[in-house]
Design a protein around this motif. Structure first.
Motif, PDB file in Angstrom:
ATOM      1  N   SER A 183    -100.178 -72.882  54.147  1.00  0.00           N
ATOM      2  CA  SER A 183     -99.723 -73.354  55.457  1.00  0.00           C
ATOM      3  C   SER A 183     -98.956 -74.663  55.347  1.00  0.00           C
ATOM      4  CB  SER A 183    -100.904 -73.547  56.411  1.00  0.00           C
ATOM      5  OG  SER A 183    -100.459 -74.085  57.642  1.00  0.00           O
ATOM      6  N   GLY A 184     -97.803 -74.698  56.022  1.00  0.00           N
ATOM      7  CA  GLY A 184     -97.017 -75.921  56.121  1.00  0.00           C
ATOM      8  C   GLY A 184     -96.813 -76.360  57.553  1.00  0.00           C
ATOM      9  N   SER A 214     -98.469 -81.010  54.045  1.00  0.00           N
ATOM     10  CA  SER A 214     -97.586 -81.490  55.107  1.00  0.00           C
ATOM     11  C   SER A 214     -96.130 -81.354  54.680  1.00  0.00           C
ATOM     12  CB  SER A 214     -97.905 -82.951  55.433  1.00  0.00           C
ATOM     13  OG  SER A 214     -97.731 -83.770  54.293  1.00  0.00           O
ATOM     14  N   ASN A 215     -95.912 -81.259  53.372  1.00  0.00           N
ATOM     15  CA  ASN A 215     -94.555 -81.113  52.838  1.00  0.00           C
ATOM     16  C   ASN A 215     -94.667 -80.442  51.471  1.00  0.00           C
ATOM     17  OD1 ASN A 215     -91.952 -81.650  51.618  1.00  0.00           O
ATOM     18  ND2 ASN A 215     -91.640 -83.203  53.196  1.00  0.00           N
ATOM     19  N   PHE A 216     -93.941 -79.342  51.283  1.00  0.00           N
ATOM     20  CA  PHE A 216     -94.037 -78.582  50.038  1.00  0.00           C
ATOM     21  C   PHE A 216     -92.971 -78.963  49.015  1.00  0.00           C
ATOM     22  CE2 PHE A 216     -96.671 -75.924  52.680  1.00  0.00           C
ATOM     23  CZ  PHE A 216     -97.634 -75.481  51.791  1.00  0.00           C
ATOM     24  N   SER A 217     -92.089 -79.863  49.364  1.00  0.00           N
ATOM     25  CA  SER A 217     -91.077 -80.302  48.416  1.00  0.00           C
ATOM     26  C   SER A 217     -91.751 -80.873  47.159  1.00  0.00           C
ATOM     27  CB  SER A 217     -90.196 -81.374  49.060  1.00  0.00           C
ATOM     28  OG  SER A 217     -89.513 -82.122  48.089  1.00  0.00           O
ATOM     29  N   LEU A 218     -91.311 -80.420  46.000  1.00  0.00           N
ATOM     30  CA  LEU A 218     -91.897 -80.925  44.756  1.00  0.00           C
ATOM     31  C   LEU A 218     -91.643 -82.418  44.631  1.00  0.00           C
ATOM     32  CD1 LEU A 218     -90.942 -78.039  42.285  1.00  0.00           C
ATOM     33  CD2 LEU A 218     -92.858 -78.192  43.900  1.00  0.00           C
ATOM     34  N   GLY A 219     -90.436 -82.857  45.024  1.00  0.00           N
ATOM     35  CA  GLY A 219     -90.099 -84.271  44.955  1.00  0.00           C
ATOM     36  C   GLY A 219     -90.950 -85.115  45.883  1.00  0.00           C
ATOM     37  N   VAL A 220     -91.215 -84.619  47.095  1.00  0.00           N
ATOM     38  CA  VAL A 220     -92.047 -85.363  48.034  1.00  0.00           C
ATOM     39  C   VAL A 220     -93.458 -85.534  47.494  1.00  0.00           C
ATOM     40  CG1 VAL A 220     -93.264 -85.141  50.258  1.00  0.00           C
ATOM     41  CG2 VAL A 220     -90.789 -84.940  50.162  1.00  0.00           C
ATOM     42  N   ASN A 221     -93.982 -84.514  46.835  1.00  0.00           N
ATOM     43  CA  ASN A 221     -95.341 -84.627  46.312  1.00  0.00           C
ATOM     44  C   ASN A 221     -95.422 -85.598  45.136  1.00  0.00           C
ATOM     45  OD1 ASN A 221     -97.408 -82.709  47.718  1.00  0.00           O
ATOM     46  ND2 ASN A 221     -95.433 -81.662  47.757  1.00  0.00           N
ATOM     47  N   ALA A 227     -97.581 -70.456  46.846  1.00  0.00           N
ATOM     48  CA  ALA A 227     -98.170 -69.129  47.064  1.00  0.00           C
ATOM     49  C   ALA A 227     -98.387 -68.408  45.738  1.00  0.00           C
ATOM     50  CB  ALA A 227     -97.272 -68.308  47.986  1.00  0.00           C
ATOM     51  N   GLU A 228     -97.411 -68.503  44.853  1.00  0.00           N
ATOM     52  CA  GLU A 228     -97.553 -67.879  43.525  1.00  0.00           C
ATOM     53  C   GLU A 228     -98.749 -68.468  42.790  1.00  0.00           C
ATOM     54  OE1 GLU A 228     -92.752 -67.059  42.837  1.00  0.00           O
ATOM     55  OE2 GLU A 228     -93.724 -68.813  41.953  1.00  0.00           O
ATOM     56  N   TRP A 229     -98.927 -69.783  42.906  1.00  0.00           N
ATOM     57  CA  TRP A 229    -100.023 -70.476  42.222  1.00  0.00           C
ATOM     58  C   TRP A 229    -101.376 -70.100  42.827  1.00  0.00           C
ATOM     59  CZ3 TRP A 229    -103.856 -73.865  43.677  1.00  0.00           C
ATOM     60  CH2 TRP A 229    -104.489 -74.590  42.655  1.00  0.00           C
ATOM     61  N   LEU A 230    -101.428 -69.960  44.165  1.00  0.00           N
ATOM     62  CA  LEU A 230    -102.698 -69.732  44.862  1.00  0.00           C
ATOM     63  C   LEU A 230    -103.246 -68.330  44.652  1.00  0.00           C
ATOM     64  CD1 LEU A 230    -104.774 -70.963  46.871  1.00  0.00           C
ATOM     65  CD2 LEU A 230    -103.362 -70.022  48.721  1.00  0.00           C
ATOM     66  N   LEU A 231    -102.371 -67.361  44.423  1.00  0.00           N
ATOM     67  CA  LEU A 231    -102.798 -65.970  44.320  1.00  0.00           C
ATOM     68  C   LEU A 231    -103.876 -65.806  43.239  1.00  0.00           C
ATOM     69  CD1 LEU A 231    -102.016 -63.256  45.660  1.00  0.00           C
ATOM     70  CD2 LEU A 231    -100.606 -62.805  43.636  1.00  0.00           C
ATOM     71  N   GLY A 232    -104.983 -65.199  43.610  1.00  0.00           N
ATOM     72  CA  GLY A 232    -106.068 -64.963  42.674  1.00  0.00           C
ATOM     73  C   GLY A 232    -107.097 -66.068  42.592  1.00  0.00           C
ATOM     74  N   LYS A 233    -106.879 -67.176  43.325  1.00  0.00           N
ATOM     75  CA  LYS A 233    -107.825 -68.290  43.300  1.00  0.00           C
ATOM     76  C   LYS A 233    -108.715 -68.258  44.543  1.00  0.00           C
ATOM     77  CE  LYS A 233    -105.014 -71.429  40.477  1.00  0.00           C
ATOM     78  NZ  LYS A 233    -103.959 -70.464  40.121  1.00  0.00           N
ATOM     79  N   LYS A 234    -109.806 -69.018  44.494  1.00  0.00           N
ATOM     80  CA  LYS A 234    -110.713 -69.185  45.620  1.00  0.00           C
ATOM     81  C   LYS A 234    -110.940 -70.672  45.849  1.00  0.00           C
ATOM     82  CE  LYS A 234    -111.611 -64.753  46.196  1.00  0.00           C
ATOM     83  NZ  LYS A 234    -111.163 -64.018  47.415  1.00  0.00           N
ATOM     84  N   GLY A 235    -110.917 -71.079  47.114  1.00  0.00           N
ATOM     85  CA  GLY A 235    -111.172 -72.478  47.421  1.00  0.00           C
ATOM     86  C   GLY A 235    -110.079 -73.067  48.289  1.00  0.00           C
ATOM     87  N   VAL A 236    -110.182 -74.381  48.493  1.00  0.00           N
ATOM     88  CA  VAL A 236    -109.226 -75.132  49.310  1.00  0.00           C
ATOM     89  C   VAL A 236    -108.447 -76.063  48.395  1.00  0.00           C
ATOM     90  CG1 VAL A 236    -108.963 -76.753  51.226  1.00  0.00           C
ATOM     91  CG2 VAL A 236    -110.755 -74.994  51.310  1.00  0.00           C
ATOM     92  N   PHE A 237    -107.120 -76.004  48.484  1.00  0.00           N
ATOM     93  CA  PHE A 237    -106.268 -76.713  47.536  1.00  0.00           C
ATOM     94  C   PHE A 237    -105.142 -77.458  48.255  1.00  0.00           C
ATOM     95  CE2 PHE A 237    -107.930 -72.852  45.509  1.00  0.00           C
ATOM     96  CZ  PHE A 237    -108.563 -73.391  44.405  1.00  0.00           C
ATOM     97  N   SER A 238    -104.398 -78.224  47.462  1.00  0.00           N
ATOM     98  CA  SER A 238    -103.231 -78.945  47.952  1.00  0.00           C
ATOM     99  C   SER A 238    -102.123 -78.866  46.913  1.00  0.00           C
ATOM    100  CB  SER A 238    -103.580 -80.413  48.224  1.00  0.00           C
ATOM    101  OG  SER A 238    -103.769 -81.106  46.999  1.00  0.00           O
ATOM    102  N   MET A 239    -100.973 -79.426  47.237  1.00  0.00           N
ATOM    103  CA  MET A 239     -99.882 -79.454  46.258  1.00  0.00           C
ATOM    104  C   MET A 239    -100.209 -80.352  45.070  1.00  0.00           C
ATOM    105  SD  MET A 239     -97.448 -77.353  46.882  1.00  0.00           S
ATOM    106  CE  MET A 239     -95.992 -77.938  45.980  1.00  0.00           C
ATOM    107  N   GLN A 240    -101.147 -81.268  45.243  1.00  0.00           N
ATOM    108  CA  GLN A 240    -101.606 -82.068  44.104  1.00  0.00           C
ATOM    109  C   GLN A 240    -102.174 -81.150  43.016  1.00  0.00           C
ATOM    110  OE1 GLN A 240    -102.355 -85.863  44.005  1.00  0.00           O
ATOM    111  NE2 GLN A 240    -100.621 -85.901  45.416  1.00  0.00           N
TER     112      GLN A 240
END
Length: 234
Positions: A71-72, A98-105, A215-228
């Motif tokens: 979610s963004g 809040s922002n999915f830009s790789l540079g922003v993170n 989304a590619e990274w999250l697939l197959g995982k369980k839990g709550v995550f962030s771009m970090q």
């Protein structure tokens, strides 16, 4: 991946294009209110860039159907703890940024590092400015709030405030101009000098690409995550 898009505005359409170029399939495009039309058995992951009024329902519905959610959408975070609780109860997977830009993170990480170094230097006062396009509904931006929270966690400031701030508060200025993709600036000012870090988006493509990567990274995982987590910045 078979993707459901919650929100089919400019960002949704941009995410669709990038996802398809990366070999993914868009199975559902939900603009407003027709969640019941989705067969969640055909969905591997949902990406939500809807509106604050719809985000919580969208996210919860997907989690209840064992579909991970990226979610963004901003402006609904007063219910973030509820979504985290539901995700954990359902043993689902959820990633908010809040922002999915790789540079922003990377900028978020830099902001926290700078806040740590500036914290002992009381002669400097911090402020945040964000500029976005005139169609953006919320102010301050979710990105600006994340920046402020990064400073709060690493300094003696206690709150952020939109507009004029009192002592101990971080002032945030929000501007809505033309078709700005987004500029965020953090200033540390003293009577002698100024330290400034800034991120400027040249287009919204970086946000969309980052969401698909998440989304590619999250697939197959369980839990709550962030771009970090996605960028291994923790």
């Amino acid at each position: 991946m078979r993707i459901a898009l919650f929100g089919y505005g400019k960002m949704g359409k941009m995410i669709e294009g990038i996802a398809m170029k990366r070999g993914h399939e868009i199975k559902a495009r939900i603009d407003m209110g027709n969640l019941e039309d989705i067969d969640f058995r055909e969905i591997d992951i949902a990406i939500d860039f809807s509106v604050p009024e719809a985000a919580v329902t969208n996210i919860e519905k997907a989690l209840e159907n064992d579909v991970p959610v990226v979610s963004g959408t901003t402006g609904w975070l007063d219910q973030y703890s509820h979504i985290v609780k539901r995700c954990n109860e359902l043993e689902g997977a959820f990633l908010y940024a809040s922002n999915f830009s790789l540079g922003v993170n990377i900028f978020f990480a830099l902001n926290e590092f700078l806040a740590q170094k500036m914290a002992p230097l009381k002669q400097y006062e911090v402020s945040i400015e964000e500029i976005h396009h005139t169609e953006k509904q919320d102010a301050p931006s979710g990105t600006a709030i994340t920046i402020a929270e990064g400073i709060l966690e690493n300094s003696d400031y206690t709150h952020w405030k939109l507009g004029n701030a009192r002592e101990g508060e971080i002032p945030i200025t929000s501007k809505r101009i033309g078709d700005y993709a987004g500029t965020h600036t953090v200033d540390y000012d003293s009577s002698i000098d100024q330290i400034r870090i800034q991120h400027t988006a040249h287009s919204r493509q970086g946000f969309a690409e980052g969401a698909v990567i998440a989304a590619e990274w999250l697939l197959g995982k369980k839990g709550v995550f962030s771009m970090q987590d996605v960028l291994n910045l923790g």
